[in-house]
Design an enzyme around this catalytic site. Structure first.
Site, PDB file in Angstrom:
ATOM      1  N   ARG A   1       0.804  -1.230   0.000  1.00 28.33           N
ATOM      2  CA  ARG A   1       0.000   0.000   0.000  1.00 28.33           C
ATOM      3  C   ARG A   1       0.840   1.284   0.000  1.00 28.33           C
ATOM      4  NH1 ARG A   1      -4.154  -2.977  -1.581  1.00 28.33           N
ATOM      5  NH2 ARG A   1      -5.516  -3.796   0.056  1.00 28.33           N
TER       6      ARG A   1
ATOM      7  N   HIS B   1     -13.564 -11.889  -2.971  1.00 33.39           N
ATOM      8  CA  HIS B   1     -14.004 -10.535  -3.324  1.00 33.39           C
ATOM      9  C   HIS B   1     -15.173 -10.595  -4.311  1.00 33.39           C
ATOM     10  CE1 HIS B   1      -9.871  -9.766  -1.916  1.00 33.39           C
ATOM     11  NE2 HIS B   1     -10.303  -8.559  -1.597  1.00 33.39           N
TER      12      HIS B   1
ATOM     13  N   ASP C   1     -12.637 -10.183   7.645  1.00 30.01           N
ATOM     14  CA  ASP C   1     -12.194  -9.621   6.375  1.00 30.01           C
ATOM     15  C   ASP C   1     -13.220  -8.540   6.010  1.00 30.01           C
ATOM     16  OD1 ASP C   1     -10.753  -9.183   4.060  1.00 30.01           O
ATOM     17  OD2 ASP C   1     -10.735 -11.285   3.441  1.00 30.01           O
TER      18      ASP C   1
END
Length: 698
Positions: free
Chosen positions: A237, A340, A424
């Site tokens: 990130r 996802h 999550d």
């Protein structure tokens, strides 16, 4: 006369105001303060002395039960300055003299102390340095049981707020890189316990340090858990940080020492920025080549390797002062669906799960991991509960994130984990497709989750959890247990709201020294170099620059990075950017080449099929030249399945520049390859192309 009485009355009121406790903010703050304690006296705190120094911290414990870090108006004193001195900031320096000292702190009204015993062994012929042992003697008593006092003083809304960790990735359609008044208002309105940052939020070192400090100042009573997914490799990130090669690259090195160094370097960079929780490492065992979401994020397919390197990474991270998070429990490795995008299933029985999927998590728990993240994956052999999907009304198995049998019975009771369980992201389709936002959050908390990550609709979820407690769906004890674990983590990691804003320039200067430092770049380069795996070499490597007059480099994804690395050896190399079979002009360049280097990049099963355009291109190149064709699997080591006949093949496990440079250094013989495959590479005929542990060298 009336005027005289008015003046007297006004004067009396003015004098009285001096004695009214609410007359000034400072008086109000003073009234709420019940005690001053030294942080290191708290039973949950593990005191570590760095060399010959220790930084003591002082906390004000308020009448309402919450605690804040005292940063001004306090004085430190050592009772025996021969043994140790303490400066104005609480930094204790030990001088290697035998004896005992009390370090005292006071704010003028309250005080606390802590003792240190120093015993020094004289230098010997074998060891020229003194061996100094410092024993910490903590004060004891109920005044140090600050966590339970805090819980007793919190409202239900405040407790629920501690359990929520939303993202402010974007606000009003723009990435959040500076603190906004609207965000500060939300943090305080919902009493938030933490937030998660994304790549859009962490652009430069200076900007990130300022944003994180502003988040902490916006916190209401307690410091915020500020988390990020800084795994290394393909999930990195920080835009200004060091780009570590990633877990599978570490798996290829087989080095516990390197795993620790990488974890520690990542932790040092996060800590310098004020980010106190890393949602890493991935402890999923990647034994399914078709896995679209884990892949190179895993250390490999062997549970012992994953556990060994994972624990080393965790220790490195937590030794730097940053909380580590093992993910994705009970294991997302053997799936062919990305959570996802859909709801994966792992259908193995308990015996197999115990030996493979659960093994690294158990070892991490035994090693003292701070937190564990849940997987949005179903495990029907652990929990066969069926629920009705809101998507299409069909019956589905309950995902681990929402399963009491997985989170409480398996993780808490059987495996003995008492750290923080974080879900999550709750906006992932594996959850959001099948459950309403409030229903999902309530189920997660009922199952045993402590932190709800990225709830869908902050107000809706906060109110929904409150109603669930009020109507008996969630017990007060269940909430209190989570808040206790969250506050314990904050105390262990020294995460507090400071009573005065920190010196921003000092923070920025320190961050600039640490983030992307030369020392960390060396760790990055070492990990990359030792990870490169020479999978195949039909007597063509290493290449000699003196014999390569016409080198052609072919590829598409990350071609600029490959080109940059190659040009350090062959400045005039020809570069062809292509992701499908070459045209005649391009093919002519290949036919005239002395050697061809081709880089392939895949992230899913279809991309590495022999019939995919990229793989047809490699086959075309090999069929149309007598020159050696050297292929690099840029991301997944499985690419060679589609072109097994190339002359040489290297796996580099990631697309950071250091990995490209290490691969090219290997091609030209500057780096001797030592990497071993952390996964088995199957063949399309159902056999094995290359075994786990395979790796050539020069």
């Amino acid at each position: 006369m009336l005027s005289f009485y008015k003046k007297i009355t006004a004067a009396v009121i003015a004098v009285m105001m001096l004695f009214v406790p609410w007359a000034s903010p400072s008086a109000n703050a003073e009234e709420t303060t019940a005690d001053l304690i030294i942080y290191q006296n708290i039973p949950e705190v593990d005191v570590k002395i760095n060399g010959n120094q220790l930084s003591l911290r002082a906390l004000h414990v308020h009448q309402e039960g919450y605690f804040t870090e005292a940063t001004e108006g306090i004085r430190w004193k050592s009772s025996n300055k021969t043994v140790a001195a303490v400066d104005d900031h609480g930094v204790v320096t030990f001088f290697g003299k035998n004896g005992r000292t009390f370090i005292t702190v006071t704010d003028g009204k309250r005080k606390d102390r802590i003792a240190f015993k120093v015993k020094t062994a004289p230098a010997s012929q074998k060891n020229s340095k003194q061996n100094m042992k410092v024993t910490v003697v903590k004060e004891k008593g109920s005044r140090y049981n600050i966590i339970q006092k805090a819980i007793d003083g919190l409202t239900l809304e405040e407790k629920i707020g501690q359990m929520l960790m939303p993202d402010f990735r974007n606000f009003n359609g723009k990435p959040v890189t500076d603190m906004l008044p609207e965000i500060k208002e939300l943090i305080q309105k919902y009493h938030l316990g933490g937030i998660i940052l994304f790549r859009e939020n962490v652009v430069t070192t200076e900007q990130t340090a300022k944003l994180v400090a502003d988040y902490q100042q916006a916190a209401e009573k307690f410091g915020l858990l500020i988390s990020i997914d800084q795994e290394g490799g393909i999930v990195t990130r920080l835009q200004s940080g060091t780009n570590m090669p990633g877990n599978m690259a570490l798996g290829a090195t087989r080095s516990k020492e390197l795993a620790w160094k990488v974890g520690h370097a990542i932790g040092e960079e996060l800590h310098a920025l004020g980010i106190n929780m890393n949602l890493a490492p991935v402890l999923d065992v990647n034994n399914n080549p078709d896995n679209p979401v884990i892949g190179v994020r895993s250390f490999g397919e062997n549970p012992e390797l994953v556990a060994e390197l994972g624990v080393s990474y965790i220790k490195g991270l937590q030794d730097s002062g940053v909380a580590a998070t093992a993910k994705h429990f009970p294991g997302h490795g053997d799936t062919a669906v990305d959570s996802h995008l859909g709801l994966p299933e792992v259908s193995h029985d308990r015996d197999r799960l115990q030996k493979v999927e659960l093994y690294p998590f158990q070892k991490a728990m035994e090693a003292g991991i701070d937190a564990v993240m849940t997987a949005h994956v179903t495990f029907p052999k652990v929990d066969d509960t069926k629920v009705i999907s809101q998507k299409d009304g069909t019956a589905i198995s309950l995902p681990a994130t929402l399963s009491y049998k997985v989170l409480t019975e398996l993780m808490r009771e059987e495996m003995g984990f008492d750290g923080v369980i974080i879900t999550d992201a709750m906006n992932m389709k594996a959850i959001s497709d099948h459950f309403g936002p409030v229903d999902a959050a309530v189920r997660a908390v009922q199952a045993g989750a402590d932190i709800v990550l990225m709830p869908v609709g902050l107000e809706e979820v906060a109110n929904g959890l409150k109603k669930a407690v009020q109507n008996g769906g969630i017990s007060q004890e269940r909430i209190n247990a989570s808040v206790k674990r969250i506050l314990t983590l904050k105390v262990k990691r020294g995460i507090f709201k400071q009573e005065t804003p920190p010196d921003m320039q000092q923070i920025i200067d320190q961050a600039l020294r640490v983030v992307g430092s030369q020392e960390h770049k060396q760790v990055e380069a070492e990990a990359a170099a030792k990870s490169i795996t020479l999978v195949k070499n039909d007597h063509v490597l290493p290449l000699q620059t003196s014999k390569v007059n016409n080198l052609v480099v072919v590829g598409n994804t990350m071609i600029a990075s490959l080109e940059k690395a190659v040009r350090t050896y062959v400045p005039n190399a020809a570069v062809i950017q292509a992701s499908a079979p070459l045209n005649e002009a391009q093919l002519q360049k290949v036919k005239e080449a002395d050697a061809v280097i081709v880089g392939t990049y895949t992230s899913n099963v279809s991309g590495r099929l022999p019939s995919s355009p990229q793989m047809k291109m490699v086959q075309q190149i090999f069929a149309n030249t007598d020159a050696p064709v050297i292929a690099i699997g840029i991301r997944n080591p499985y690419d060679v399945m589609a072109y097994p006949h190339v002359d040489a093949y290297l796996a580099q496990y990631g697309f950071q520049q250091a990995s490209f440079q290490a691969a090219v250094d290997t091609i030209f013989g500057v780096n001797t390859p030592t990497g071993k495959l952390p996964v088995t590479i199957p063949s399309y005929d159902g056999g094995v192309l290359y075994e786990y542990g395979h790796g050539l060298t020069y």
